[in-house]
Design an enzyme around this catalytic site. Sequence first.
Site, PDB file in Angstrom:
ATOM      1  N   ASP A   1      -0.293   4.452   0.957  1.00  0.00           N
ATOM      2  CA  ASP A   1      -0.590   5.485   1.958  1.00  0.00           C
ATOM      3  C   ASP A   1       0.173   5.231   3.259  1.00  0.00           C
ATOM      4  OD1 ASP A   1      -2.215   3.162   2.467  1.00  0.00           O
ATOM      5  OD2 ASP A   1      -3.440   4.365   3.828  1.00  0.00           O
TER       6      ASP A   1
ATOM      7  N   ASP B   1       6.292   1.453   6.463  1.00  0.00           N
ATOM      8  CA  ASP B   1       4.958   0.880   6.338  1.00  0.00           C
ATOM      9  C   ASP B   1       4.194   1.759   5.365  1.00  0.00           C
ATOM     10  OD1 ASP B   1       2.431  -0.135   6.621  1.00  0.00           O
ATOM     11  OD2 ASP B   1       2.142   0.544   8.679  1.00  0.00           O
TER      12      ASP B   1
ATOM     13  N   HIS C   1       0.828  -1.217   0.000  1.00  0.00           N
ATOM     14  CA  HIS C   1       0.000   0.000   0.000  1.00  0.00           C
ATOM     15  C   HIS C   1       0.854   1.256   0.000  1.00  0.00           C
ATOM     16  CE1 HIS C   1       0.302   0.871   4.416  1.00  0.00           C
ATOM     17  NE2 HIS C   1       0.345  -0.432   4.555  1.00  0.00           N
TER      18      HIS C   1
ATOM     19  N   GLU D   1      -4.967   1.863   2.612  1.00  0.00           N
ATOM     20  CA  GLU D   1      -5.013   0.659   3.449  1.00  0.00           C
ATOM     21  C   GLU D   1      -5.128   1.027   4.925  1.00  0.00           C
ATOM     22  OE1 GLU D   1      -3.105  -2.694   5.867  1.00  0.00           O
ATOM     23  OE2 GLU D   1      -2.614  -0.572   5.772  1.00  0.00           O
ATOM     24  N   GLU D   2      -4.446   2.094   5.323  1.00  0.00           N
ATOM     25  CA  GLU D   2      -4.400   2.463   6.749  1.00  0.00           C
ATOM     26  C   GLU D   2      -5.759   2.898   7.281  1.00  0.00           C
ATOM     27  OE1 GLU D   2      -2.035   1.762   8.550  1.00  0.00           O
ATOM     28  OE2 GLU D   2      -0.154   1.866   7.430  1.00  0.00           O
TER      29      GLU D   2
ATOM     30  N   HIS E   1       3.737   3.617  12.253  1.00  0.00           N
ATOM     31  CA  HIS E   1       2.768   4.629  12.725  1.00  0.00           C
ATOM     32  C   HIS E   1       3.388   5.491  13.822  1.00  0.00           C
ATOM     33  CE1 HIS E   1      -0.854   1.897  11.394  1.00  0.00           C
ATOM     34  NE2 HIS E   1       0.169   1.857  10.559  1.00  0.00           N
TER      35      HIS E   1
ATOM     36  N   ASP F   1       3.987  -6.623   3.636  1.00  0.00           N
ATOM     37  CA  ASP F   1       3.668  -5.564   4.600  1.00  0.00           C
ATOM     38  C   ASP F   1       3.854  -6.051   6.030  1.00  0.00           C
ATOM     39  OD1 ASP F   1       2.844  -3.103   5.534  1.00  0.00           O
ATOM     40  OD2 ASP F   1       0.709  -3.493   5.265  1.00  0.00           O
TER      41      ASP F   1
END
Length: 407
Positions: free
Chosen positions: A77, A138, A75, A172-173, A378, A195
Amino acid sequence: MTERFLRYVVIDTQSDASSPTCPSTEKQKDLGRLLASELKAMGLADAHLDEHGYVYATIPANTAKKVPVICFCSHMDTSPDCSGQNVKPQIVRQYRGGDITLPADPTQVIRVAEHPELNNQIGNDIITTDGTTLLGADNKAGIAEIMDAAHFFIQNPKVKHGTIKILFTPDEEIGRGVDKVDLKKLGADFAYTIDGETAGHIEDETFSADGVTITIEGVSTHPGFAKGKMEHAIKIASAIVDSLPKTTCSPETTEDKEGFLHPISMSGALEQAAIGFIVRDFADEGLKEKEQLLESIVKDVMKDYPRSTYRMEVREQYRNMKQVIDRHPETVDYAMEAIRRAGLQPHRSSVRGGTDGSRLSFMGLPCPNIFAGEHAFHSRLEWVSRQDMEKAVQTIVHLATIWEERA
Ligand SMILES: [Zn+2]
């Protein structure tokens, strides 16, 4: 590999759950356009970014064998939980051990005690930020790894493989990574998200997930004349939350294979109040049990409020991918073998969360998750090592060749 990665992380691709559009933020297409043009420049003629922000490309087969079409997916994002603007990556070359203090904010320290995986990185080159943003490993580590593997296949036509599909998703997040994916156009039989966290890991199991809303209708009256009449919806909702199990069944008291019942929002006034929950468990029966427990708590509280009512709505969010992947054990077996060939000890584990792969699996595309090497995601302490990313590239390359060998 590192150059690619550094090129991608400086592009801000933060997604936004409050936006109704797809992609949720237009800026995700900045990375999508770059990736599509790089893939085209490599010689993948069909590489393109579609209007919803998805990148598709095909590496054509170079074997006469009939090989299942496999897809590698990451992903684009980054998490809305932490800024992804003006990312300034730094490289700690030949890491010698010890805590890593991030240069622009000395309060941000990647401590070995909290990140024991650093103990396995001695001598490696570790990429972090300056401490003011997340890194975006990520999942841009996964993107760079897939791009590097694609480049390898084009440069080494003697390495045999079937048709390989590349898919990069937005959002995705915020749980919308596969909302607008076109599986027909993709045309893959099996897929892998790249991922995961620690090098060598493969995940074939995720939570099963439901969302639940409890809506309370209380009884409103003028507060000056309310004695014996008023039934306050906010107070009823609070009593429900207070009656939830305290030492079990919540995110802060569970680990490994235990599920939970977790309030995530509460809103209301005198007359009506609503509580939003997420329910998680590895087994569907576990979800049902937790939902029954919640309803019994609600009924119990409501006994004290005879003229008030409640409504309980349950929405399915995603299901444990293991139910699908167990029907195709070769997807995991081949990945374990590929990890072994990359010189690592394969480690099969489960995710206390969902992935794009959870939903893809139930949409008909079995999709375990392979490590990308990303850590502390994150957060501003996010890091990844160059050597782990290279192992991931080797794993992707071996995996495609194993599918060809076994066909
Ligand atoms: Zn991710």
